[in-house]
Design a protein around this motif. Structure first.
Motif, mmCIF file in Angstrom:
data_model
loop_
_atom_site.group_PDB
_atom_site.id
_atom_site.type_symbol
_atom_site.label_atom_id
_atom_site.label_comp_id
_atom_site.label_asym_id
_atom_site.label_seq_id
_atom_site.Cartn_x
_atom_site.Cartn_y
_atom_site.Cartn_z
ATOM 1 N N HIS A 12 0.841 -0.782 0.356
ATOM 2 C CA HIS A 12 -0.379 0.028 0.083
ATOM 3 C C HIS A 12 1.015 0.991 -0.282
ATOM 4 O O HIS A 12 2.194 1.631 0.050
ATOM 5 N N ARG A 13 -0.059 2.352 -0.334
ATOM 6 C CA ARG A 13 0.897 4.033 -0.587
ATOM 7 C C ARG A 13 0.048 4.741 0.512
ATOM 8 O O ARG A 13 -0.444 4.979 0.206
ATOM 9 N N PRO A 14 1.483 5.262 1.529
ATOM 10 C CA PRO A 14 0.492 5.972 2.125
ATOM 11 C C PRO A 14 0.618 7.341 2.722
ATOM 12 O O PRO A 14 1.590 7.532 1.811
ATOM 13 N N ASP A 15 -0.889 8.079 2.712
ATOM 14 C CA ASP A 15 -0.736 9.069 2.115
ATOM 15 C C ASP A 15 -0.124 9.950 2.685
ATOM 16 O O ASP A 15 0.366 11.321 2.837
ATOM 17 N N HIS A 16 0.755 9.882 4.537
ATOM 18 C CA HIS A 16 1.197 10.785 5.458
ATOM 19 C C HIS A 16 2.833 9.697 6.124
ATOM 20 O O HIS A 16 2.466 8.109 6.123
ATOM 21 N N GLU A 17 3.702 10.601 6.133
ATOM 22 C CA GLU A 17 4.473 9.542 6.987
ATOM 23 C C GLU A 17 4.278 8.834 8.157
ATOM 24 O O GLU A 17 3.359 9.072 8.833
ATOM 25 N N ALA A 74 -3.239 3.874 -0.165
ATOM 26 C CA ALA A 74 -4.196 3.256 -1.555
ATOM 27 C C ALA A 74 -3.604 1.954 -1.553
ATOM 28 O O ALA A 74 -2.370 1.507 -1.028
ATOM 29 N N SER A 75 -4.085 1.111 -1.822
ATOM 30 C CA SER A 75 -3.971 0.146 -1.969
ATOM 31 C C SER A 75 -4.578 -0.617 -3.544
ATOM 32 O O SER A 75 -5.495 -1.027 -3.437
ATOM 33 N N GLY A 76 -3.962 -0.720 -4.659
ATOM 34 C CA GLY A 76 -4.420 -1.631 -5.759
ATOM 35 C C GLY A 76 -5.239 0.008 -6.166
ATOM 36 O O GLY A 76 -5.378 0.898 -5.799
ATOM 37 N N ASP A 77 -7.249 -0.137 -6.274
ATOM 38 C CA ASP A 77 -8.101 0.501 -6.616
ATOM 39 C C ASP A 77 -8.799 0.435 -5.189
ATOM 40 O O ASP A 77 -9.798 1.493 -5.462
ATOM 41 N N THR A 78 -7.972 0.807 -3.869
ATOM 42 C CA THR A 78 -9.115 0.309 -2.647
ATOM 43 C C THR A 78 -8.655 1.068 -2.266
ATOM 44 O O THR A 78 -7.060 1.224 -2.271
ATOM 45 N N THR A 79 -8.794 2.170 -1.130
ATOM 46 C CA THR A 79 -8.061 3.056 0.260
ATOM 47 C C THR A 79 -8.613 3.151 0.997
ATOM 48 O O THR A 79 -9.048 2.476 1.290
ATOM 49 N N LEU A 80 -7.863 2.626 1.494
ATOM 50 C CA LEU A 80 -7.454 1.889 3.721
ATOM 51 C C LEU A 80 -7.623 3.579 4.350
ATOM 52 O O LEU A 80 -6.740 4.026 4.162
ATOM 53 N N SER A 81 -8.698 2.937 5.494
ATOM 54 C CA SER A 81 -8.561 4.329 6.375
ATOM 55 C C SER A 81 -8.347 3.871 7.553
ATOM 56 O O SER A 81 -9.437 3.214 8.117
ATOM 57 N N PRO A 82 -6.845 2.803 8.458
ATOM 58 C CA PRO A 82 -7.244 2.573 9.212
ATOM 59 C C PRO A 82 -7.655 3.494 10.548
ATOM 60 O O PRO A 82 -7.751 4.344 11.170
ATOM 61 N N PRO A 83 -8.428 2.541 11.092
ATOM 62 C CA PRO A 83 -8.776 3.202 12.528
ATOM 63 C C PRO A 83 -7.789 3.768 13.490
ATOM 64 O O PRO A 83 -7.900 4.564 14.339
ATOM 65 N N TRP A 84 -6.593 3.169 14.127
ATOM 66 C CA TRP A 84 -5.896 3.830 14.586
ATOM 67 C C TRP A 84 -5.341 5.661 14.009
ATOM 68 O O TRP A 84 -4.383 5.648 14.767
ATOM 69 N N ALA A 85 -5.090 4.984 12.938
ATOM 70 C CA ALA A 85 -4.963 6.228 12.171
ATOM 71 C C ALA A 85 -6.365 7.594 12.081
ATOM 72 O O ALA A 85 -5.761 8.758 10.926
ATOM 73 N N GLN A 86 -6.726 7.628 12.416
ATOM 74 C CA GLN A 86 -8.365 8.248 12.539
ATOM 75 C C GLN A 86 -8.354 8.762 13.141
ATOM 76 O O GLN A 86 -8.056 9.129 14.556
#
Length: 86
Positions: A12-17, A74-86
């Motif tokens: 996946h590609r995180p949008d934040h460090e 981003a993982s492929g066509d999916t955007t992940l929002s981990p609950p620990w980072a919200q």
């Protein structure tokens, strides 16, 4: 947030460090195609936008994950929002 990682997490590609501290066990980490082992005490820096994958292997590992609030990945066509980072 401390997490126990006992499974393979898809690339996946995180949008934040992110900064990850391995507390115990071993993680196999792939960062932009470069695979390395990280054991207890290792610090992993994941720049925003890099491709990142982690595998806790059969024995798992514990890690402290630090990022800024609102991280998505981003993982492929999916955007992940981990609950620990919200």
């Amino acid at each position: 947030t401390a997490r126990h990682l006992a499974e393979e997490i898809l690339p996946h590609r995180p949008d934040h460090e992110e900064v990850i501290l391995v507390l115990s066990g071993r993680l196999d980490v792939t960062l932009d195609g470069d695979r390395k082992a990280a054991e207890g005490g290792a610090v992993i820096h994941v720049p925003a936008g890099s491709e990142f994958q982690v595998d806790g292997g059969p024995d798992g590992a514990s890690a402290w994950v630090t990022t800024t609030s609102g991280l998505t990945a981003a993982s492929g066509d999916t955007t992940l929002s981990p609950p620990w980072a919200q």
